[in-house]
Design a protein around this motif. Sequence first.
Motif, PDB file in Angstrom:
ATOM      1  N   LEU A 298       2.416  33.170-103.060  1.00 16.42           N
ATOM      2  CA  LEU A 298       3.159  32.262-102.190  1.00 16.42           C
ATOM      3  C   LEU A 298       2.421  32.167-100.857  1.00 16.42           C
ATOM      4  CD1 LEU A 298       6.832  33.526-102.712  1.00 16.42           C
ATOM      5  CD2 LEU A 298       5.698  31.631-103.895  1.00 16.42           C
ATOM      6  N   ASN A 299       2.467  31.008-100.237  1.00 20.49           N
ATOM      7  CA  ASN A 299       1.793  30.819 -98.954  1.00 20.49           C
ATOM      8  C   ASN A 299       2.789  31.119 -97.833  1.00 20.49           C
ATOM      9  OD1 ASN A 299       0.571  29.581 -96.593  1.00 20.49           O
ATOM     10  ND2 ASN A 299      -0.871  28.633 -98.018  1.00 20.49           N
ATOM     11  N   ASP A 300       2.723  32.332 -97.288  1.00 22.85           N
ATOM     12  CA  ASP A 300       3.752  32.764 -96.338  1.00 22.85           C
ATOM     13  C   ASP A 300       3.775  31.933 -95.058  1.00 22.85           C
ATOM     14  OD1 ASP A 300       1.263  34.189 -95.741  1.00 22.85           O
ATOM     15  OD2 ASP A 300       2.407  35.405 -94.325  1.00 22.85           O
ATOM     16  N   PHE A 301       2.614  31.552 -94.525  1.00 20.11           N
ATOM     17  CA  PHE A 301       2.594  30.723 -93.327  1.00 20.11           C
ATOM     18  C   PHE A 301       3.192  29.345 -93.605  1.00 20.11           C
ATOM     19  CE2 PHE A 301      -1.046  32.674 -90.549  1.00 20.11           C
ATOM     20  CZ  PHE A 301      -0.236  33.758 -90.281  1.00 20.11           C
ATOM     21  N   ALA A 302       2.858  28.771 -94.756  1.00 23.48           N
ATOM     22  CA  ALA A 302       3.368  27.442 -95.080  1.00 23.48           C
ATOM     23  C   ALA A 302       4.876  27.462 -95.259  1.00 23.48           C
ATOM     24  CB  ALA A 302       2.680  26.913 -96.341  1.00 23.48           C
ATOM     25  N   VAL A 303       5.375  28.457 -95.981  1.00 25.58           N
ATOM     26  CA  VAL A 303       6.826  28.557 -96.171  1.00 25.58           C
ATOM     27  C   VAL A 303       7.524  28.734 -94.824  1.00 25.58           C
ATOM     28  CG1 VAL A 303       8.683  29.927 -97.193  1.00 25.58           C
ATOM     29  CG2 VAL A 303       6.610  29.467 -98.521  1.00 25.58           C
ATOM     30  N   ALA A 304       6.984  29.610 -93.979  1.00 19.73           N
ATOM     31  CA  ALA A 304       7.603  29.856 -92.672  1.00 19.73           C
ATOM     32  C   ALA A 304       7.524  28.622 -91.777  1.00 19.73           C
ATOM     33  CB  ALA A 304       6.941  31.051 -91.996  1.00 19.73           C
TER      34      ALA A 304
END
Length: 281
Positions: free
Chosen positions: A111-117
Amino acid sequence: MLKYELIPQQLLYEGTVTEDAFFSPKPCTDGVVLLTHEKDYVDKLKNQTLSAKEQRYIGFPQSPELTLREFIITQGTIDCCYYAIENGVALNVAGGTHHAFKDRGEGFCLLNDFAVAANYLLQKNLATKILIIDLDVHQGNGTAKLFEDKDAVFTFSMHGRNNYPFHKEKSDLDVELEDGTTTQVYLQKLGDVLPSLLQEVKPDFAFYLSGVDILETDKFGKLKVTMEGCKERDRLVFSLLKEAKIPCVVSMGGGYSPRVKTIVEAHCNTFRLAKEIYDLQ
C-alpha cells in the motif's frame, strides 16, 4: 526488517525520546485505503489471492501478517498527520512505501502510505495543497502515477537515474542523479530546487520520504553521500519546512547498508534533527 525494532530502541536508550513519544496505530480501514487503491487489489491482499506473478513484483510471499503490517503502517502515517498539524512534524518508524500503485504492489510495497494519507487529508479538508518530497534513492514511481492527474498533490522525487525502478514514471518534478554523486553535489542540487519549489507550490502540508539508501555504504544506492551529508539533507528539509510553517510527516523509506548499525544511525539522525529543529520535548 530488524531496523524497525532497533530505531526506537536506540532513541530510547540514548534519551532522545521517552516512551510517551511513541504511539501504536490500529490497522487502516478498507474505506480509507480505497480512497487510493482499487477494490479488486485490496480484496486480493485481504483474501490472500495475489497471483504468483503479483507476488514476484512485490518481492514478498503473501501472508496475513504482511498485509496486516502494511495496513498498520498506513494508519501510522495518517495518525502522524494529526501530530504534525499540532506539533509541526511527526515521524513514522516505517513507511515510505512509494512503489505501490492503485492496482498492484511493487518493490516491497503493498500500500502507498503517503498516497493514502494525502487523499485522506484532502477528503477531510485538512489540507488543500500537498507536497510529497521523496528523497529515497529510488524514484517514487507508484506515487508519481497515483497523482499524475491530481493538482492538489505535487510529487517531487530526487533519485538515482540508473537505479530501480528501471521504468520511471513522471513525477511533477524529477531530479535524476548520476552514479557516484557526492555529498557536495547532492546537497547543492537539493538546495537549488527545494526552496524555490516551496515558493512555487505553496503547500499547506508536506510528506517527506527520508530514505537512507543515498549513503555511500548502501549496497544498492550507487551514490557517494556520507553519513554527515545524509544528516545535512534532513536538516535542510526540516529547516525549510519549519520556516515556512508547513506541517511535515516523515516516513523512513529504504536503507541497505551491510551493517545494520549504519542504517539505524542514519535513520536515528532524522529523529534527532526533527527534535532539535522543531524544539520538541
